[in-house]
Each structure stands twice: as C-alpha cells, then as structure tokens.
Design a protein around this motif. Sequence first.
Motif, PDB file in Angstrom:
ATOM      1  N   ILE A 152       0.827  -1.214   0.000  1.00 60.83           N
ATOM      2  CA  ILE A 152       0.000   0.000   0.000  1.00 60.83           C
ATOM      3  C   ILE A 152       0.860   1.262   0.000  1.00 60.83           C
ATOM      4  N   ASP A 153       1.903   1.276   0.855  1.00 56.23           N
ATOM      5  CA  ASP A 153       2.707   2.517   0.950  1.00 56.23           C
ATOM      6  C   ASP A 153       3.809   2.602  -0.103  1.00 56.23           C
ATOM      7  N   GLY A 154       3.924   1.563  -0.937  1.00 55.76           N
ATOM      8  CA  GLY A 154       4.852   1.615  -2.058  1.00 55.76           C
ATOM      9  C   GLY A 154       6.268   1.206  -1.742  1.00 55.76           C
ATOM     10  N   THR A 155       6.526   0.751  -0.504  1.00 58.98           N
ATOM     11  CA  THR A 155       7.893   0.337  -0.168  1.00 58.98           C
ATOM     12  C   THR A 155       8.190  -1.080  -0.655  1.00 58.98           C
ATOM     13  N   VAL A 156       7.143  -1.861  -0.906  1.00 60.00           N
ATOM     14  CA  VAL A 156       7.308  -3.194  -1.491  1.00 60.00           C
ATOM     15  C   VAL A 156       6.937  -3.103  -2.970  1.00 60.00           C
ATOM     16  N   LYS A 157       7.904  -3.363  -3.833  1.00 59.51           N
ATOM     17  CA  LYS A 157       7.715  -3.172  -5.277  1.00 59.51           C
ATOM     18  C   LYS A 157       7.431  -4.468  -6.034  1.00 59.51           C
ATOM     19  N   ASP A 158       7.791  -5.617  -5.457  1.00 57.28           N
ATOM     20  CA  ASP A 158       7.709  -6.873  -6.208  1.00 57.28           C
ATOM     21  C   ASP A 158       6.372  -7.577  -6.081  1.00 57.28           C
ATOM     22  N   PHE A 159       5.483  -7.053  -5.240  1.00 57.04           N
ATOM     23  CA  PHE A 159       4.144  -7.595  -5.114  1.00 57.04           C
ATOM     24  C   PHE A 159       3.137  -6.465  -5.272  1.00 57.04           C
ATOM     25  N   ALA A 160       1.909  -6.812  -5.651  1.00 51.59           N
ATOM     26  CA  ALA A 160       0.863  -5.806  -5.841  1.00 51.59           C
ATOM     27  C   ALA A 160      -0.479  -6.432  -5.496  1.00 51.59           C
ATOM     28  N   ILE A 161      -1.487  -5.595  -5.380  1.00 49.75           N
ATOM     29  CA  ILE A 161      -2.838  -6.091  -5.158  1.00 49.75           C
ATOM     30  C   ILE A 161      -3.325  -6.742  -6.443  1.00 49.75           C
ATOM     31  N   LYS A 162      -3.576  -8.031  -6.375  1.00 48.22           N
ATOM     32  CA  LYS A 162      -3.938  -8.798  -7.568  1.00 48.22           C
ATOM     33  C   LYS A 162      -5.442  -9.002  -7.695  1.00 48.22           C
ATOM     34  N   ASP A 163      -6.141  -9.146  -6.566  1.00 42.37           N
ATOM     35  CA  ASP A 163      -7.576  -9.429  -6.597  1.00 42.37           C
ATOM     36  C   ASP A 163      -8.337  -8.265  -5.968  1.00 42.37           C
ATOM     37  N   THR A 164      -8.709  -7.307  -6.807  1.00 47.55           N
ATOM     38  CA  THR A 164      -9.420  -6.131  -6.293  1.00 47.55           C
ATOM     39  C   THR A 164     -10.856  -6.484  -5.898  1.00 47.55           C
ATOM     40  N   VAL A 165     -11.426  -7.514  -6.530  1.00 49.58           N
ATOM     41  CA  VAL A 165     -12.779  -7.941  -6.147  1.00 49.58           C
ATOM     42  C   VAL A 165     -12.776  -8.431  -4.704  1.00 49.58           C
ATOM     43  N   LYS A 166     -11.780  -9.251  -4.358  1.00 51.14           N
ATOM     44  CA  LYS A 166     -11.675  -9.744  -2.980  1.00 51.14           C
ATOM     45  C   LYS A 166     -11.419  -8.587  -2.019  1.00 51.14           C
ATOM     46  N   LEU A 167     -10.599  -7.638  -2.429  1.00 54.38           N
ATOM     47  CA  LEU A 167     -10.329  -6.454  -1.609  1.00 54.38           C
ATOM     48  C   LEU A 167     -11.633  -5.759  -1.248  1.00 54.38           C
TER      49      LEU A 167
END
Length: 649
Positions: A113-128
């Motif tokens: 969320i805060d952008g400090t982790v670059k190698d992963f992202a939110i993949k399932d926005t429906v679940k979110l």
Amino acid sequence: MAKLKELIRPEDITTCDSTRQMIHKARKDGVELFFDRAENMRPCPIGNDSACCKHCSMGPCRMNTKDPYARVGVCGATIDTIVARNFGRMVAAGTAAHTDHGMAMLDLFRGVIDGTVKDFAIKDTVKLVEVASSLDIETEGRSVQDIATDLYKELELTYTQVDGEIPLVKRVPEKTLESWRQEGIVPRGAMREIMEMMHRSAMGVDQDYENITKQISRTALADGWGGSMVSTDISDILFGTPSPVEVEVDMGVLKEDQVNIIVHGHEPILLEAMLVSAASPSILKMATDAGAKGINLVGMCCSGLDVLSRHGLPHAGNFSSTEAVLVSGAVDAMTVDIQCIKQDLVKVSECYDTAFITTNYRAKIEGATHIELDEHDPLECTDNVIIKAIGRFKNRSKSIVIPSHTAKGIHGFSHEYIKYMLGGSFRSGYEPLNDNIVNGRIRGAAGVVGCTNPRSKQDFSHVELVKELIKNDVLVVQTGCSQMALAKAGLTTPGAAALAGSGLAEVCETVGIPPVLGLGSCVDNSRILMILSEMVKTGGLGDSIADLPVAGCAPEWMSEKAIAIGQYFVASGVFTVFGHTFPITEGTKFEKHLFEELEGKGFGKWGFAADPIEMAHLMIAHIDKKRRDLGIDQARERVLVDMADRRAL
C-alpha cells in the motif's frame, strides 16, 4: 543412524508408496529419519495425558493418571487446573503461530500500500472490495489505494486492539455471536488474548478450570476469526483467490534432468517470490548452461498447498515426507521459512549434498545456510537460492532414485468459488448446498484437516476416515497435510465420486466436483468458517453454526496449532474429533467440560477416537442428531422440475 532394537517395517509406518520406498533407501544409506527417531523416543505416559505441571520450580509435579484426584501439586493445584493450564498454553502457542503468520502478511500488505514493497501488488481487487465491505468500509466510488489503506487499519485491530471486539466477528452468524457474548469469550485483540492466556495459566493465577476454558476459547477464536482469517484474506488479495486447478502430486513430480527445488513451510511470500526468480531469463540460462532442462519448483507442506491452489505448482508430499524426499538424491535445494520444519532436515540434507536454506529471521536452524528474505527485495534471496541449487545440480554426486508415483487431483476450492460453482454467475450462493442437505442427498459436511504424525501410520487415518464419510453421503472439505494424504490416494478427482454414496455422488456428478474439496493450507481453515457462516446465513439449517449438520476431525494431529484450530471450531459450534491421542487426563471434570458441557452452552464439543472408522461414525452420528433436531432426518420426496418451475425460480 541410531541403532534400534528392531526396525519397524516401512509398510507398517506409512501408506505412502513413495515415502515407503525412501525409508528403505535411507536405511540402506545409513540415514536416520524421524520415523526411526519416533520409535527410539517413546512418549512419556504422564506427559501424554497432560498430567505434569512444570510452570514453577517447586515441581515438576507429576499426577497419578490412574486416580487423577489421588493427589495435588505442591502448590495445591488439582488435576483439572493442571490439565486446563497445559491445554490453554497449547492453544496460546498455536494461536501465536497463526497470528504471527497473519501479521507477516499484514506487514506485506502495508508495504504494498505505501509503495515500499515493489515486487508484489494487489492482484484481486474484487476480494479487496468484498473484505472491506464485510467490515463496513465504504467502497463505492473510492480508489483501490484508499480502500486498501482503510482495510489495513481495520485489520490491524485484530492484533493490537485491547478492548471491544475484533473486526472480523462481523462475519459470525448473529446467534453464534450472541452465545459468545453471553459467555464473555468474544476476542478483543490477539496479542491481548495470548498474553492473558499465558498469564492466567501461570502458577498461582487462574485455578478454576471452567474460567480457564473461557479464556482458552477466547484465545482460540482470536486465531480462527482473527489471525488465520486475516492471513487468508490478505494472501487472496495480494496473490489471487484460488479457483479449481488440476495439480500433480507426490514425489514423482521430481525431475532427474531439471534443477529440483523444494519449498517447505507456511508463508506464501517465499514461494511466490521463487516463482518470479525461476522465470528470470538470466536464471534460466544459468540452469541450461549447467546442463539442466529447466527449473522445477516443488512445494511441500502448507506453503506448497498455498501456491498449489493458486498456480497449480506440483506438490511432493506432507509433513511426514519432508525428510524422505531428500533421500531421493534429486533435490538440489530445500528452502524453508516457518513452522513444521524438522531440525534434522539439516543432517539429512548433508547426507545427500542438498543445499538446505533457511530464509526467515524468526526461524534459523543450526548448521543451515541462512539467506534472509526481505519483503522489500525478496528476489535477492530467491535468486541466490536458485543459484545454489544450480551449483548443486551441476556437481551432483549422489545416486538418484526418484519414486515413480504421481497422482492428479483438483484443488483450489475457496469459499468464494464454492459459492459460484453452486449457482453460477447470476445465482451464486449456498442455496443448492443447503437444499441438498435438507432433501437428504447430502447427509452433512465434514472438515478433515491437520497434520501427519509418526505415532500414526502416515495418511492411513485420513484416507480411511474420508472414504467412510463420503460413502455415507458426507461432503468433505480439507486443509493442510490431510489434503495431500487424500490427493495421493486419488480422492480429489471427480472420479472419486464413484466411492461416494448415491446422493453425494449425484450432486458431485451434476456439479462436476470431487467429493473431497481441497481448500489450501492450515491457516485456510478460516475458509471453512466462512462456509459455515454462509450456510447459516443462507437459511434452512438453523440459526447458528452449532445447529448445522457438520463435524470436524484432525485424525493425525501433531502441533499446538492443531489444538488451537480444534478449539476455535468447538467454540464456533462444531463437534470436533481428534485421533491417535488427546492431551487430557481421562475421568477429570475438565474432560467432561470439553467433551460434554460446552455443547450445552451453545458451542460444539470435543470427541476422540483412535480408529478412523470409529471417528467417522462419531461424526456421522452427530450429523444425524443435528438433522433430527432440524426436522430433516427424513429424506424429502424428489420432484422433477419443469421449465415453468425454473422460470419461477
């Protein structure tokens, strides 16, 4: 290898052909496995009944298990106090394990969320959005970033809150939650509940077994409806919610002409990063330059189940096979993170020149190579792991014997997908499941979960129990090592419906599913809680989880995590049977409280049986009792539905 009086025949140790073959080979190679150590280390009979207290230096106090009320501890503690304290500490430790796992996932979520982790992202926005909505977070017209930020803040309360109720109890059926409130066991925050459980069970504090049990339940519920549920939800949001995928399992998935890397543990972060590293063109070139045809990533235990469910990655086996797979000589590296990792894996790896690598700062092992995984730069770790494995492949010197057996099955049945598959895109829901339970085609449902244990014949109880359940029209859902036991036995294919009773078989054939649905790793028992909650909310099967014709079982349980899981199912309203042993002294008031009295308070209760068929029939008898209580014990007349009826629906 330590000398045994008489080696147990591998055929008496395991039903897994691959593991049996590797035990024979290990003995020829002079390598000791944990099956042999279990035979050399007999369990303490007093400790086995949890009749020993060592919480202060006045003891340890050993109680008389044949006459549990014959004496008390030095401080005057009765057997009920001692056993309740020990049970509570097991629940606290198990809850801490799942909660810390969930906290790690939440930390990763914050970094994304805060952008400090670059190698992963939110993949399932429906679940979110679904998770946020379930917690009354506004989602309409808002950005993914804003919803995720609010969700993180809300879920953090699961751990840190010191008063009130943890957020995810909003998913609990109203009547079940009412029972918790009346008993005073709604969790506040996991950290507070674990801390209070440890305090209450210290010498000279809580000395009323019923009062201790309340805190045991509250701590366990902080796991099932807290730490474990957060871990599952965040994993789905970041890596994708599982949907059915065909997967190949067992040791035959190892490839002699490829770089074989076993990933073993529980947090999905390591294996997800390994997938990225293994796909790197430069890494792949290193492998081919070394003479390999590719890189073969293979999961084991729960981290393997997690990625199996999302990516269809092959899986080599469950907890009892983690040493045995190294005996093949084909494993170029085994890399681990947390939980269920045997310390002797280091020695077995050395015997076969396999690189053994720890990656988590919380779980170093003496003698292992440590390459720490930093979530802000995970590929630095996973690239190095693969490079070490390639080096071992290039310099292989040990003989390679790969068991030939594999089995294919269908896995990845998240509760969201079950909802979809029952009704499709337009009418998704649990009505078809509930209706088929009401009309008697499905007798009820059972969760069969948990570990394997060298005190039991590997996989035997899981397989025989489930065969008996499905034969009696009980739909089975699974998580953890149990899932692999059933997968190896071929029970996770749609064709396994042939072993089911006629009613369950008809439903499975209509929907196109196996009679055994694999839901993922051990923290994914929270998916079972969601299924139960949805069944209640759908209607027709009572007003609380305790009303449902369902039961649970861990036939070969091993860790404290299993006790925490069992207790949160019991507290949620589920009859839960454990096998092979139970950490309690028979004939005590505490035993009666857990095995009988909790049910009268609107909860579930515990059960125990050593034989898998007996376990199955305890569960079936409970399911039948619940059917009678609901007035659905007589099968309804079957009615053919014509087009007019369908339009009315």
